[in-house]
Design a protein around this motif. Structure first.
Motif, PDB file in Angstrom:
ATOM      1  N   GLY A 123       0.800  -1.217   0.000  1.00 16.32           N
ATOM      2  CA  GLY A 123       0.000   0.000   0.000  1.00 16.32           C
ATOM      3  C   GLY A 123       0.835   1.270   0.000  1.00 16.32           C
ATOM      4  N   GLY A 124       2.123   1.146   0.252  1.00 16.68           N
ATOM      5  CA  GLY A 124       2.985   2.325   0.376  1.00 16.68           C
ATOM      6  C   GLY A 124       3.533   2.809  -0.951  1.00 16.68           C
ATOM      7  N   MET A 125       4.332   3.860  -0.882  1.00 16.52           N
ATOM      8  CA  MET A 125       4.903   4.448  -2.101  1.00 16.52           C
ATOM      9  C   MET A 125       5.864   3.479  -2.782  1.00 16.52           C
ATOM     10  SD  MET A 125       3.573   7.265  -2.825  1.00 16.52           S
ATOM     11  CE  MET A 125       4.704   8.039  -3.972  1.00 16.52           C
ATOM     12  N   ILE A 126       6.746   2.862  -2.004  1.00 17.03           N
ATOM     13  CA  ILE A 126       7.660   1.883  -2.596  1.00 17.03           C
ATOM     14  C   ILE A 126       6.884   0.632  -2.997  1.00 17.03           C
ATOM     15  CG2 ILE A 126       9.637   0.360  -2.144  1.00 17.03           C
ATOM     16  CD1 ILE A 126      10.857   2.516  -0.433  1.00 17.03           C
ATOM     17  N   GLY A 127       6.013   0.179  -2.104  1.00 14.19           N
ATOM     18  CA  GLY A 127       5.257  -1.057  -2.372  1.00 14.19           C
ATOM     19  C   GLY A 127       4.431  -0.978  -3.645  1.00 14.19           C
ATOM     20  N   SER A 128       3.744   0.133  -3.836  1.00 17.13           N
ATOM     21  CA  SER A 128       2.883   0.257  -5.020  1.00 17.13           C
ATOM     22  C   SER A 128       3.728   0.327  -6.289  1.00 17.13           C
ATOM     23  CB  SER A 128       1.990   1.490  -4.905  1.00 17.13           C
ATOM     24  OG  SER A 128       2.750   2.672  -4.777  1.00 17.13           O
ATOM     25  N   ASN A 129       4.920   0.892  -6.173  1.00 13.28           N
ATOM     26  CA  ASN A 129       5.818   0.940  -7.331  1.00 13.28           C
ATOM     27  C   ASN A 129       6.423  -0.437  -7.591  1.00 13.28           C
ATOM     28  OD1 ASN A 129       8.264   1.615  -9.005  1.00 13.28           O
ATOM     29  ND2 ASN A 129       7.436   3.663  -8.773  1.00 13.28           N
ATOM     30  N   LEU A 130       6.648  -1.212  -6.541  1.00 14.24           N
ATOM     31  CA  LEU A 130       7.130  -2.592  -6.704  1.00 14.24           C
ATOM     32  C   LEU A 130       6.144  -3.407  -7.545  1.00 14.24           C
ATOM     33  CD1 LEU A 130       8.318  -3.428  -3.046  1.00 14.24           C
ATOM     34  CD2 LEU A 130       9.797  -3.344  -5.062  1.00 14.24           C
ATOM     35  N   VAL A 131       4.868  -3.281  -7.238  1.00 14.00           N
ATOM     36  CA  VAL A 131       3.850  -4.049  -7.960  1.00 14.00           C
ATOM     37  C   VAL A 131       3.850  -3.651  -9.435  1.00 14.00           C
ATOM     38  CG1 VAL A 131       1.405  -4.637  -8.128  1.00 14.00           C
ATOM     39  CG2 VAL A 131       2.396  -4.148  -5.883  1.00 14.00           C
ATOM     40  N   GLN A 132       3.821  -2.345  -9.683  1.00 11.46           N
ATOM     41  CA  GLN A 132       3.793  -1.848 -11.066  1.00 11.46           C
ATOM     42  C   GLN A 132       5.060  -2.260 -11.823  1.00 11.46           C
ATOM     43  OE1 GLN A 132       3.333   2.415 -11.397  1.00 11.46           O
ATOM     44  NE2 GLN A 132       3.390   2.365 -13.629  1.00 11.46           N
ATOM     45  N   SER A 133       6.217  -2.122 -11.177  1.00 11.52           N
ATOM     46  CA  SER A 133       7.481  -2.465 -11.838  1.00 11.52           C
ATOM     47  C   SER A 133       7.546  -3.951 -12.173  1.00 11.52           C
ATOM     48  CB  SER A 133       8.668  -2.080 -10.950  1.00 11.52           C
ATOM     49  OG  SER A 133       8.702  -0.685 -10.746  1.00 11.52           O
TER      50      SER A 133
END
Lengths: 286, 286
Positions: free
Chosen positions: A15-25
């Motif tokens: 749900g976080g800034m890094i986490g959400s970018n991890l999913v997208q990446s």
């Protein structure tokens, strides 16, 4: 859309800034269509899940788990959600630590995140002992990764921590110094801790194929480059008003890509070291 | 790293949440190594540029331009930075509008962003009239895209606006309704405006190859699905505490990928319509 594998990838702290970018990446780089999002805060991870589904990436098969908001502090309900998320995971990236809040000391942060890391390790042991590889990226990553490793029961080479960004910052600083395209700088590696204890290695560096030593770089310029490398992270905070989130997410996904048998990951990674002769005992370091 | 093209891609508004994601997505999806970041606010776009370089994507060749902070309101200095950024651009995505701030009416927003869109169009005309394709995604995108088109002097088919997310939200809602993997729902398209004027087309929809009409979906359920589709954007704000930024960035990059000759883009896009017989004159619509 072709994926590297169909194995389940679990993103903890999604749900976080890094986490959400991890999913997208992970989706964009085609790691696996089977990505599970887990977070302690339901609305945040729910929103990320919705946005990711609204990307409509072909083949994607996403899921998310979190305790209901009203159950966030109920250990049983949290365990229930964690069980669903961790079961069957073959790869995991965790950015699921708490950020440092106003009034918190570094020790408060350390204590809180070590507890989270211990629980994270326990979840691996209980629900996915057959996981292939785990990457830990929440701070202080050397301590949280070691804590997670101990509690997980995994072999040391199955769990690594993010340590690449100091090296890519060195590469960037050298590319700017010599006015070359960034990937023309090779062998730019730093080891040891962040900050002042960082060891910046110059001996392996080449610029457009030529050893750095042949450039007769002045001591002043080299000191400046080391300074820029060490200050790279805090400089992002100054400029963007927030911590780096895109670069750590991207690098962590590249680490998992390597572990999945894709493009090998060639930047430094934090791993368990226990070496009497070299003087490092039971630490996690790059 | 293989790229679709070496042409220059310009990201306008690259310092923002959508803009920074546009840069990362374009790099990760391998569109082009030559990406130029432009923004009116130097520290923000500088920070994004640094983070992107610290991703160390092989082959990447990034640049950024912005007026110095103290020159932000000096039209000449702004024009100088814009000239450097726009010159030679073959593809452009602009998320460079101002967000709605507290106390602003919709009309205030509209007026401000139309001025920005007009300047954006003028910059295209002056500095990169040979641009291949432009995607506009700042709100209200139907008006800002039309304004940019008029001022740019481009042919109508060279400039489109983002309009895919309502359709992917419909696809998502239908996939949840029938419990199928999302890409098993095909032909889920919406047209017209956002919100209540949105036309949700059911006739082309198939679920796992079977026409939607054969599922005998109740009027109540269909109303609910339409409601979820229309509320998709505001639901993200409720859950994440901020507007969507990952999904618009991803979809806009996929639009440019299609324009570059990569995977064709098959979701709706906003484009110029001028059709006496169908009753739409000089509007931008999906």
């Amino acid at each position: 859309m072709k994926y590297l594998t169909n194995d389940k990838l679990l993103i903890v702290g999604a749900g976080g800034m890094i986490g959400s970018n991890l999913v997208q990446s992970a989706l964009m780089l085609g790691l696996t269509p089977n990505i599970c999002l887990y977070d302690i805060y339901e609305p945040g991870v729910h929103g990320v899940y919705d946005e990711m589904e609204q990307c409509a990436v072909p083949g994607a098969n996403l899921s998310y788990y979190a305790p209901a908001v009203e159950d966030m502090n109920d250990p049983e309900k949290v365990a229930e959600a964690a069980k669903k998320a961790f079961t069957g995971a073959k790869y995991i990236i965790s950015s699921g630590g708490a950020p440092r809040k106003a009034g918190m000391t570094r020790e408060d942060l350390l204590k809180g995140n070590c507890k989270i890391a211990a629980d994270f390790g326990e979840n691996i042991k209980k629900y996915c002992p057959d996981v292939e590889h785990v990457v830990v990226i929440f701070n202080p990553a050397d301590v949280t990764a070691l804590t997670a490793l101990i509690h997980s029961g995994l072999k040391p080479n199955q769990l690594t921590s993010l340590a690449a960004l100091d090296s890519t910052r060195l590469q960037q600083a050298l590319a700017h110094e010599f006015g070359v395209q960034q990937d023309k700088v090779t062998g730019a590696h730093t080891y040891g801790g962040h900050g002042e204890q960082m060891a910046v290695f110059a001996s392996q560096v080449k610029v457009d194929g030529k050893p750095l030593s042949e450039f007769n770089i002045s001591e002043e310029r080299w000191a400046q480059i080391k300074h820029d490398t060490i200050q790279g992270g805090s400089n992002i905070i100054k400029l963007r008003g927030r911590s780096s989130f895109q670069s750590p997410a991207y690098q962590a996904v590249k680490m998992i890509e390597g572990a999945m048998g894709g493009t090998p990951f060639t930047w430094p990674a934090g791993c368990y070291v226990n070496c009497d002769t070299c003087g490092y005992k039971n630490v996690m370091m790059a």
